[in-house]
Design an enzyme around this catalytic site. Structure first.
Site, PDB file in Angstrom:
ATOM      1  N   SER A 229       0.814  -1.218   0.000  1.00 47.72           N
ATOM      2  CA  SER A 229       0.000   0.000   0.000  1.00 47.72           C
ATOM      3  C   SER A 229       0.849   1.270   0.000  1.00 47.72           C
ATOM      4  O   SER A 229       0.395   2.317   0.451  1.00 47.72           O
ATOM      5  CB  SER A 229      -0.935   0.007   1.220  1.00 47.72           C
ATOM      6  OG  SER A 229      -1.866  -1.048   1.144  1.00 47.72           O
TER       7      SER A 229
ATOM      8  N   HIS B 236       3.206  -3.544   9.764  1.00 49.88           N
ATOM      9  CA  HIS B 236       1.955  -3.940   9.115  1.00 49.88           C
ATOM     10  C   HIS B 236       0.932  -4.388  10.162  1.00 49.88           C
ATOM     11  O   HIS B 236      -0.154  -4.848   9.810  1.00 49.88           O
ATOM     12  CB  HIS B 236       2.200  -5.098   8.141  1.00 49.88           C
ATOM     13  CG  HIS B 236       2.980  -4.716   6.916  1.00 49.88           C
ATOM     14  ND1 HIS B 236       2.755  -3.556   6.225  1.00 49.88           N
ATOM     15  CD2 HIS B 236       3.987  -5.367   6.252  1.00 49.88           C
ATOM     16  CE1 HIS B 236       3.580  -3.490   5.185  1.00 49.88           C
ATOM     17  NE2 HIS B 236       4.327  -4.567   5.187  1.00 49.88           N
TER      18      HIS B 236
END
Length: 324
Positions: free
Chosen positions: A77, A134
């Protein structure tokens, strides 16, 4: 503590952690996946065993400082780009123009900004320390939640994030991916059975946290940063307490950082074309196109519709919307 004593201590910690993780796995829900033989659900999110070990390690051993900066995202992302931008803006006084000896020219961003769930003792002495993660917001180490450290979360359109993940996993030649079709991977992705998934829960929880605690968590969209990099780098710098001065902007410092950290520039550097991380992963795997809407070149209309349908269902009751 001597170097050998530190190494021994680290090995003992890792050994205990592996045993703890093995015991925990037997009690957790699991699901077959294309990302690993099994993914295990821990605190609402799915992990292969090696990544779960990292989460447990960080929860037990990571000690955040008030001056720390944590860059968060779900995989694929914009993590690599965000790392380079924040590293460059934080250290811009140390490495001024012309940028001929900048660490980013000889080091992959993942080497300069390490994951808090990585197996190391977090012994950085510089301040501020910059880490990445993450880990979902609810599973972050308590020291991150309780300290005054800042968190910047980067979100990306789910279709582009999925396609980037697809190519990334294929490049790694994950054995579970052999013979896997994109249709199968979309099904796993949409039901939430992907690394650090469900994707939508991960994003929405950070988004909610950024609204409830805006001085602690900043939420940025990859696509908006790509379209207006100068504006968003200035916003991030201000949020972190490292605002650019008018003089710096006039002298091209901001523009130089954006050029240095552009995906086009980073991907052409030898360290990112031919290098390897300490875990043996080739650095070129972290660079592809990074385009907005690039999913159209890979996903069929039916697969795109399946992801869109899941997105619509997940966003019911929320006023959050993905870019494009």
């Amino acid at each position: 503590m001597t170097k050998s004593e530190t190494t021994l201590s680290k090995l003992l910690v890792e050994s205990e952690l592996v045993q703890e993780c093995e015991e925990l796995l037997s009690s957790l829900p699991r699901d077959r996946s294309v990302f690993a033989e099994y993914l295990y659900q821990y605190q609402g999110f799915w992990y292969p065993p090696n990544l779960l070990e990292g989460v447990l390690y960080s929860q037990k051993h990571f000690q955040a400082r008030d001056s720390d900066i944590v860059l968060a995202s779900i995989p694929k992302s914009g993590t690599t780009w965000l790392k380079s931008l924040v590293f460059a803006l934080i250290h811009r006084q140390e490495f001024q123009t012309p940028l001929v000896s900048h660490p980013l020219l000889d080091n992959n961003p993942h080497t300069l900004v390490t994951f808090i769930e990585g197996f190391h003792l977090h012994t950085q002495d510089t301040s501020p320390r910059i880490f990445s993660t993450h880990i979902p917001v609810g599973s972050l180490p308590e020291s991150v939640k309780d300290s005054s450290c800042k968190v910047v979360y980067c979100c990306r359109n789910p279709k582009d994030a999925f396609v980037s993940l697809w190519h990334f996993m294929k490049n790694l030649i994950v054995k579970e991916m052999v013979g896997c079709t994109m249709e199968e991977m979309v099904r796993f992705f949409c039901r939430g059975s992907s690394i650090y998934g469900p994707f939508w829960d991960h994003v929405l929880q950070y988004w909610k946290e950024s609204r409830e605690n805006p001085k602690k968590v900043m939420f940025v969209m990859y696509e908006e940063m790509r379209e207006q990099p100068q504006e968003w780098v200035m916003r991030i710098a201000e949020f972190l307490g490292y605002s650019f001065t008018e003089e710096e902007i006039e002298n091209g410092v901001l523009e130089d950082i954006i050029k240095l950290c552009s995906l086009e520039n980073l991907s052409k550097l030898e360290v990112n074309e031919k290098g390897k991380l300490l875990n043996g992963m080739e650095t070129k795997a972290f660079f592809r196109k990074g385009e907005i809407g690039g999913w159209r070149d890979t996903l069929t209309p039916l697969l795109a519709e399946e992801i869109d349908k899941t997105t619509k269902e997940k966003l019911i009751g929320s006023d959050f919307r993905f870019f494009c």
